[in-house]
Design a protein around this motif. Structure first.
Motif, PDB file in Angstrom:
ATOM      1  N   LYS A  47       0.852  -1.190   0.000  1.00 48.39           N
ATOM      2  CA  LYS A  47       0.000   0.000   0.000  1.00 48.39           C
ATOM      3  C   LYS A  47       0.889   1.242   0.000  1.00 48.39           C
ATOM      4  O   LYS A  47       1.967   1.243   0.581  1.00 48.39           O
ATOM      5  CB  LYS A  47      -0.865   0.028   1.263  1.00 48.39           C
ATOM      6  CG  LYS A  47      -2.009  -0.944   1.223  1.00 48.39           C
ATOM      7  CD  LYS A  47      -3.017  -0.638   2.326  1.00 48.39           C
ATOM      8  CE  LYS A  47      -2.383  -0.601   3.682  1.00 48.39           C
ATOM      9  NZ  LYS A  47      -3.279  -0.333   4.779  1.00 48.39           N
ATOM     10  N   HIS A  48       0.381   2.296  -0.630  1.00 44.33           N
ATOM     11  CA  HIS A  48       1.195   3.516  -0.669  1.00 44.33           C
ATOM     12  C   HIS A  48       1.434   4.081   0.720  1.00 44.33           C
ATOM     13  O   HIS A  48       2.478   4.630   1.013  1.00 44.33           O
ATOM     14  CB  HIS A  48       0.558   4.554  -1.590  1.00 44.33           C
ATOM     15  CG  HIS A  48       0.832   4.246  -3.021  1.00 44.33           C
ATOM     16  ND1 HIS A  48       2.023   4.563  -3.625  1.00 44.33           N
ATOM     17  CD2 HIS A  48       0.114   3.569  -3.928  1.00 44.33           C
ATOM     18  CE1 HIS A  48       2.016   4.115  -4.861  1.00 44.33           C
ATOM     19  NE2 HIS A  48       0.861   3.502  -5.076  1.00 44.33           N
ATOM     20  N   SER A  49       0.421   3.914   1.582  1.00 45.82           N
ATOM     21  CA  SER A  49       0.602   4.442   2.939  1.00 45.82           C
ATOM     22  C   SER A  49       1.708   3.698   3.672  1.00 45.82           C
ATOM     23  O   SER A  49       2.282   4.208   4.623  1.00 45.82           O
ATOM     24  CB  SER A  49      -0.707   4.346   3.723  1.00 45.82           C
ATOM     25  OG  SER A  49      -1.120   3.000   3.786  1.00 45.82           O
ATOM     26  N   THR A  50       2.022   2.496   3.215  1.00 46.11           N
ATOM     27  CA  THR A  50       3.141   1.775   3.820  1.00 46.11           C
ATOM     28  C   THR A  50       4.447   2.131   3.111  1.00 46.11           C
ATOM     29  O   THR A  50       5.425   2.525   3.733  1.00 46.11           O
ATOM     30  CB  THR A  50       2.925   0.246   3.756  1.00 46.11           C
ATOM     31  OG1 THR A  50       1.706  -0.070   4.415  1.00 46.11           O
ATOM     32  CG2 THR A  50       4.071  -0.499   4.432  1.00 46.11           C
ATOM     33  N   ARG A  51       4.441   2.010   1.785  1.00 49.90           N
ATOM     34  CA  ARG A  51       5.719   2.202   1.091  1.00 49.90           C
ATOM     35  C   ARG A  51       6.246   3.620   1.211  1.00 49.90           C
ATOM     36  O   ARG A  51       7.456   3.841   1.210  1.00 49.90           O
ATOM     37  CB  ARG A  51       5.644   1.725  -0.352  1.00 49.90           C
ATOM     38  CG  ARG A  51       4.701   2.510  -1.243  1.00 49.90           C
ATOM     39  CD  ARG A  51       4.611   1.874  -2.602  1.00 49.90           C
ATOM     40  NE  ARG A  51       5.884   1.891  -3.291  1.00 49.90           N
ATOM     41  CZ  ARG A  51       6.211   1.084  -4.284  1.00 49.90           C
ATOM     42  NH1 ARG A  51       5.380   0.147  -4.661  1.00 49.90           N
ATOM     43  NH2 ARG A  51       7.355   1.180  -4.885  1.00 49.90           N
ATOM     44  N   GLN A  52       5.345   4.580   1.335  1.00 54.78           N
ATOM     45  CA  GLN A  52       5.826   5.960   1.448  1.00 54.78           C
ATOM     46  C   GLN A  52       6.316   6.299   2.847  1.00 54.78           C
ATOM     47  O   GLN A  52       6.461   7.459   3.202  1.00 54.78           O
ATOM     48  CB  GLN A  52       4.743   6.939   0.983  1.00 54.78           C
ATOM     49  CG  GLN A  52       4.512   6.840  -0.500  1.00 54.78           C
ATOM     50  CD  GLN A  52       3.822   8.042  -1.088  1.00 54.78           C
ATOM     51  OE1 GLN A  52       3.811   9.108  -0.481  1.00 54.78           O
ATOM     52  NE2 GLN A  52       3.251   7.881  -2.267  1.00 54.78           N
TER      53      GLN A  52
END
Ligand SMILES: Nc1ncnc2c1ncn2[C@@H]1O[C@H](COP(=O)(O)OP(=O)(O)OP(=O)(O)O)[C@@H](O)[C@H]1O
Ligand SMILES: [Mg+2]
Length: 275
Positions: free
Chosen positions: A169-174
């Motif tokens: 998820k972007h909220s994780t990778r970012q």
């Protein structure tokens, strides 16, 4: 069976690396990791299989003088597996820290391997560890752990495998700085293969060439290029007397693919190098 008896022992290895691991840098990853570490930036290691992600973390943990906790993520890995749980002992319950809680307390470098395999609740769990708070909430105990200064979160991810369904998820990778480890250039790869397998310099150069050429077959149906690991396997067989072609067949061609047509293409490359 008692619930998860000794579960931590198979879930994670946690250790201080005593001897310097052999690691040849491919770019500026050592310097970048050191700065990331000093600035409390979590690191995402991207790259195909066998390109040295695990070895790199081992090396950095040695270099920075921190213990290393390695956790292999999978879809059954729960938040309790990571954080800890109450175990029943006779009539009493005893709290046992999970590997993530131990790493947070000890100031270890915590390496979550194949993070995309983890369940959503585990990825959410690491979020508060990645921002300025650096905390690990332990809901079951109503407790919040503050990470030791030395604590560092590192996750790995192989972009080649992901489907739309299973992606970070972007909220994780970012929340991570991303370092990409690619297949090393042939001269470096030859040195790695020589060091790890014990073959002659000439043979290690030939194996590195095989790696380079076989990777060019990617458009011909190979899903993932041959990693350095397989070239090392071939080298180990050759160093112990197996004929090079046969060694490459079992360690490279057959290990890479089941598709007979692609196997023939890889074999052709092998035969062109080991005439
Ligand atoms: N840059 C490097 N320096 C030294 N050894 C390397 C390097 N790259 C790869 N290797 C060798 O290749 C082997 C495989 O590397 P490693 O296990 O670190 O790959 P990985 O990227 O973690 O793979 P996976 O995604 O499958 O876990 C190592 O055991 C090591 O011998
Ligand atoms: Mg690995």
């Amino acid at each position: 069976m008692a619930e998860h008896e000794n579960y931590t022992s198979y879930l994670a290895e946690e250790y201080v690396i005593q001897e310097e691991p052999f690691y040849l840098p491919v770019g500026d990853e050592i310097e970048l990791f050191e700065v990331a570490y000093s600035q409390n930036l979590p690191v995402l290691l991207k790259g195909p299989t066998g390109t040295g992600k695990t070895r790199f973390v081992e090396y950095m943990s040695y270099r920075l003088g921190r213990p290393l906790t390695k956790i292999a993520c999978h879809e059954d890995l729960t938040a309790s597996d990571l954080v800890g749980r109450y175990l029943l002992e006779g009539d009493e319950t005893r709290w046992v820290d999970g590997p993530l809680a131990r790493a947070v307390k000890a100031g270890a470098i915590c390496y979550l391997d194949e993070i995309v395999e983890a369940r959503k609740d585990t990825t959410v769990l690491i979020h508060p560890l990645t921002d300025h708070r650096r905390i690990l909430p332990i809901d079951k105990r109503g407790e919040v752990l503050e990470a030791h200064d030395g604590f560092q979160l590192v996750v790995s991810y192989n972009p080649g495998y992901q489907s739309a369904l299973k992606d970070l998820k972007h909220s994780t990778r970012q929340r991570f700085m991303a370092l990409e480890l690619t297949h090393p250039p042939a001269d470096l790869e030859a040195r790695i293969v020589q060091h790890e397998s014990g073959v002659s310099e000439e043979m290690s150069v030939a194996l590195a060439k095989l790696g380079e050429k076989a990777r060019n077959l990617k458009d011909h149906g190979l899903q993932e290029g041959v990693g350095t690991r397989l070239l090392i396997y071939a080298g180990k067989l050759i160093a112990r007397g197996i004929a090079p072609r046969r060694a490459c067949q079992v360690a490279v061609t057959w290990a890479l693919t089941d598709d007979q047509q692609v196997q023939r293409s890889v074999d052709e490359v092998v035969n062109s190098i080991f005439e």
